[in-house]
Design an enzyme around this catalytic site. Sequence first.
Site, short mmCIF file in Angstrom:
data_model
loop_
_atom_site.label_atom_id
_atom_site.label_comp_id
_atom_site.label_asym_id
_atom_site.label_seq_id
_atom_site.Cartn_x
_atom_site.Cartn_y
_atom_site.Cartn_z
N CYS A 142 0.70 -1.07 0.03
CA CYS A 142 0.04 0.13 0.03
C CYS A 142 0.76 1.38 -0.09
O CYS A 142 1.67 1.55 -0.95
CB CYS A 142 -0.93 0.00 1.31
SG CYS A 142 -2.51 1.12 0.87
N LYS A 163 -12.91 7.63 -1.10
CA LYS A 163 -12.02 6.53 -0.69
C LYS A 163 -12.60 5.31 -1.37
O LYS A 163 -13.61 4.94 -1.62
CB LYS A 163 -12.25 6.42 0.87
CG LYS A 163 -11.40 5.37 1.70
CD LYS A 163 -11.91 5.08 3.18
CE LYS A 163 -10.95 3.99 3.64
NZ LYS A 163 -11.28 3.98 5.22
N SER A 192 -8.36 -0.19 0.95
CA SER A 192 -8.76 1.00 1.47
C SER A 192 -7.67 1.90 1.36
O SER A 192 -6.66 2.00 2.07
CB SER A 192 -8.85 0.22 3.08
OG SER A 192 -9.10 1.34 4.01
N HIS A 234 -4.73 -4.89 0.18
CA HIS A 234 -4.35 -5.44 1.33
C HIS A 234 -4.67 -6.90 1.35
O HIS A 234 -5.95 -7.17 2.13
CB HIS A 234 -4.99 -4.69 2.60
CG HIS A 234 -4.35 -3.41 3.02
ND1 HIS A 234 -3.33 -3.07 3.22
CD2 HIS A 234 -4.97 -2.06 2.46
CE1 HIS A 234 -3.12 -1.95 3.39
NE2 HIS A 234 -3.92 -1.02 2.68
N GLU A 236 -3.16 -8.99 3.19
CA GLU A 236 -2.84 -9.43 4.52
C GLU A 236 -4.21 -9.24 5.60
O GLU A 236 -4.24 -9.76 6.58
CB GLU A 236 -1.65 -8.70 4.98
CG GLU A 236 -1.89 -7.41 5.58
CD GLU A 236 -2.06 -6.20 4.56
OE1 GLU A 236 -2.19 -5.24 4.91
OE2 GLU A 236 -1.78 -6.63 3.54
N ARG A 248 -15.05 2.12 12.71
CA ARG A 248 -14.26 3.36 13.22
C ARG A 248 -14.72 4.49 12.73
O ARG A 248 -14.94 5.65 13.18
CB ARG A 248 -12.88 3.03 12.90
CG ARG A 248 -11.95 4.33 13.52
CD ARG A 248 -10.78 4.42 12.65
NE ARG A 248 -10.84 4.46 11.31
CZ ARG A 248 -10.14 3.90 10.24
NH1 ARG A 248 -8.83 3.40 10.71
NH2 ARG A 248 -10.04 4.15 9.15
#
Length: 315
Positions: A142, A163, A192, A234, A236, A248
């Site tokens: 990233c 986003k 993200s 991502h 992972e 969040r």
Amino acid sequence: MPIKLPSTLPAYAVLTDEGVMVMDEELASHQDIRPLKIGLLNLMPKKIQTETQFARLIGATPLQIELTLIRMSDHATRNTAVEHMESFYRPFSDIQGEKFDGLIITGAPIEHLDFESVSYWDELKQIMDWTQTNVHSTFGVCWGGMAMLHHFHDVPKHLLETKLFGAYRHSNLNPSSPYLRGFSDECVVPVSRWTEVRRKEVEAAGLPILLGSDVTGPCLIEDPTHRALYILNHFEYDSDTLKQEYDRDLANNQIEGAEIQLPYGYFPNDDPAQRPLNRWRSHAHLLYGNWLSEIYLTTPYDMDRIGQDRTDLRG
């Protein structure tokens, strides 16, 4: 073979419970083999979550892995206990004389900043240059991948109006690549980020794109000259990582009043009350397993030779 971790590292207990083979220093010392020495430069604020995610992926191959957790020398984290950092992390200034078979540079939640405005940019540039003499293969993730693209190739990152957030389908653009061995024609990857690199600019730099999407752009990029891979998304992530980010953002929205988007293609029926399904785990293990296999096949047995000969040792 297992991954070697300190028995007191939180990831040790988590991965043991999941059935991942792990061993401590005492057991590893009885095996008469050279493990692959992999470094993790962890720039994420949630250090424990991130180190566990990557340890899970690199510990799932038949190779023995010795993982070294690395931090920036003078940058203090505010989200992880000082005791954890002192017990398990080594500053770059302590390890810069060592050689590594592989290095992972994680992302960082600082996309809105110009690279040169990042407080630790000068040291990160030093680290990226250091990989060319002391690391056999580097994996930028990233923001870490974007930083390497910027540093080595002047490929810019561009701010997005909204986003990119969700689980997006990506196309296998280079099925013959050893890094995509076993990959399907398409795969789902968590995304993200508020920034992007553009396909035309990556191709203009002469870099092959291995995975990509018409929606999210380049995903996995190979840099043979610098013995590196860059993944802008991502693999992972845990099953619930995007949900944690969504929750969040919802909590922060009560204060800031910003519109919060639902992560694309993530919740079943786009219903955040339902448990998200992990649709990327198998490809995540394939990718990192293929990366480690390529390292194993090409890295010198004598670690002093790492960085001295840039040719592919497979011929």
